[in-house]
Scaffold this active site. Sequence first.
Site, PDB file in Angstrom:
ATOM      1  N   GLU A 147      41.849  36.716  34.121  1.00  0.00           N
ATOM      2  CA  GLU A 147      41.578  36.572  35.566  1.00  0.00           C
ATOM      3  C   GLU A 147      41.398  35.111  35.968  1.00  0.00           C
ATOM      4  O   GLU A 147      41.791  34.710  37.059  1.00  0.00           O
ATOM      5  CB  GLU A 147      40.356  37.400  35.958  1.00  0.00           C
ATOM      6  N   ASN A 202      37.927  47.633  37.368  1.00  0.00           N
ATOM      7  CA  ASN A 202      38.733  47.973  36.184  1.00  0.00           C
ATOM      8  C   ASN A 202      37.916  47.440  35.014  1.00  0.00           C
ATOM      9  O   ASN A 202      37.903  46.231  34.764  1.00  0.00           O
ATOM     10  CB  ASN A 202      40.073  47.239  36.152  1.00  0.00           C
TER      11      ASN A 202
HETATM   12  N1  CDT Z   1      37.897  43.467  36.178  1.00  0.00           N
HETATM   13  C1  CDT Z   1      36.735  42.971  35.718  1.00  0.00           C
HETATM   14  O1  CDT Z   1      36.106  42.150  36.355  1.00  0.00           O
HETATM   15  N2  CDT Z   1      36.358  43.402  34.518  1.00  0.00           N
HETATM   16  C2  CDT Z   1      35.172  42.889  33.896  1.00  0.00           C
HETATM   17  C3  CDT Z   1      35.379  42.699  32.453  1.00  0.00           C
HETATM   18  C4  CDT Z   1      34.900  41.367  32.154  1.00  0.00           C
HETATM   19  S1  CDT Z   1      34.858  40.913  30.517  1.00  0.00           S
HETATM   20  C5  CDT Z   1      36.004  39.731  30.270  1.00  0.00           C
HETATM   21  C6  CDT Z   1      33.936  43.734  34.129  1.00  0.00           C
HETATM   22  O2  CDT Z   1      32.890  43.160  34.398  1.00  0.00           O
HETATM   23  O3  CDT Z   1      33.977  44.949  34.002  1.00  0.00           O
END
Ligand code: CDT
Length: 318
Positions: A147, A202
């Site tokens: 991201e 997600n």
């Molecule tokens: N999409 C998203 O923000 N997922 C995060 C995973 C982060 S770990 C690299 C979450 O907080 O669920």
Amino acid sequence: MTNDGSRVLRVAGAQMGPTSRHDPRARTLGRLIALLDRAADDGGALVVFPELALTTFFPRWLITDERELDAFFEPAMPNPAVQPLFDRAAARRVGFYLGYAERTTDGRRFNSSILVAPDGATIGHYRKVHLPGFVEPRPQLEWQQLEKRYFAYGDLGFPAFRGPASLKGAILGMMICNDRRWPEAWRVLGLQGVELVCCGYNTAGFGPYGGENEDMALRTFHSELVAQANAYMNATWAVSVAKAGNEDGAALIAGSCIVDPAGRIVVKSETLDDEVIVADCDLDACRHGKQNMFDFATHRRPMHYGPITAQTGVREPG
Ligand code: CDT
């Protein structure tokens, strides 16, 4: 306003099952419209969809072809490809929160969400502030979390919005996925009197930073925990909605839930698939917490909270 039920808003969480990298956008949009219809049939006035609801969770892959990457992004919202969802929502008189990948006319990319009123008017727009993961791929990981590579940090803060009468004049806030793990985000909305926080996500069903110490159950527990604790501490409803299941081999948790201002889960999803959950959210139920335990004007001591905005990392005592 008295607590006579006049501010009861029926809210739906439209959890999605997995979306493949190869699914055509039109198919995914059809699923969203079917979920919206189910929510409307159940009497929902507001439907909350997940983060990046129009595509798979593409930050799990390193994508170097800019054209391939751009295909995951919306050049405007709405745009012709998603207009049928907006049209159906307006026809059914249902408002919605939708997470999507945003590409601006000057080429910036954000992980964004939009809040739309039952009459089709845009209420608000949000860009994800807390971007997890990395800029560079990590070869040791089976699945990436890129991201920080694909999105710019959100630049709109955490604005709350006054919904229209069709949404009972609710004070509405938006977050996206990782934001929900940061109490600062909730408090900024709490300080605007938020009554209903919409959050799509997600969330991997494994430890995204590697290691074996996190599984589906623990990750789901944390997802519920942060919604419950922060809803309680800000005396707000929280609607937390997953994209779930197995996306091209990568597991995503479900755990979609609607939490009341006392921190109790009122309803939660039971599958890893497309599923609608519904709750009657009495917005006036926020008043008890806001006027007593979390009467911010009376009890907060911001002169002692300086480090929260002055520093990011930990400074241990010497
Ligand atoms: N999409 C998203 O923000 N997922 C995060 C995973 C982060 S770990 C690299 C979450 O907080 O669920």
